[in-house]
Design a protein around this motif. Sequence first.
Motif, PDB file in Angstrom:
ATOM      1  N   HIS A 118      -8.240   1.738  -0.239  1.00  0.00           N
ATOM      2  CA  HIS A 118      -8.115   0.390   0.327  1.00  0.00           C
ATOM      3  C   HIS A 118      -9.363  -0.071   1.085  1.00  0.00           C
ATOM      4  CE1 HIS A 118      -3.984   1.126  -0.776  1.00  0.00           C
ATOM      5  NE2 HIS A 118      -3.942   2.144   0.047  1.00  0.00           N
ATOM      6  N   LYS A 157       0.852  -1.190   0.000  1.00  0.00           N
ATOM      7  CA  LYS A 157       0.000   0.000   0.000  1.00  0.00           C
ATOM      8  C   LYS A 157       0.885   1.236   0.000  1.00  0.00           C
ATOM      9  CE  LYS A 157      -3.687  -2.107   2.663  1.00  0.00           C
ATOM     10  NZ  LYS A 157      -4.423  -2.102   3.919  1.00  0.00           N
ATOM     11  N   ASP A 192      -6.933  -0.293  -4.566  1.00  0.00           N
ATOM     12  CA  ASP A 192      -6.067   0.800  -4.146  1.00  0.00           C
ATOM     13  C   ASP A 192      -6.849   2.106  -4.033  1.00  0.00           C
ATOM     14  OD1 ASP A 192      -3.702  -0.805  -4.163  1.00  0.00           O
ATOM     15  OD2 ASP A 192      -3.678  -0.647  -6.336  1.00  0.00           O
TER      16      ASP A 192
END
Length: 137
Positions: free
Chosen positions: A42, A20, A51
């Motif tokens: 997320h 991430k 994402d």
Amino acid sequence: MADVVDAATRSRMMSGIRGKNTRPEMLVRKFLHAHGFRFRLHRKDLPGVPDIVLPKYKTVVFVHGCFWHQHGNCRFAARPKSNADFWSAKLGANAARDARVKTELEQLGWHVVTVWECSLSQVELTRVASRILKRER
């Protein structure tokens, strides 16, 4: 072929790879935000934990690294020659998971956009923004 570094060093190196807030992801987020898009990050309640999630456009964006997600015909997607069986299984499973997640999201009514690490340019990001805008309700 044996690894060129010891197990502890390899473990430390691999633990530094993030999933991430990667540099490519940050570039996409910065571009979208500068062009007026507002999004969530997320979301764990969606398959694959995308994402970037743009609820207004019912669109999710995945920012994929070419190596980890095996971008076809990309120079960055070459498989390692050492420990080939492991890497083949690992990277093949990643690609299979990506396909499964895309199908699940589409069945839930989401539009899935994939941005590849190797194609991050203003032109490509403008294309992504255009694809998102086509989905406006």
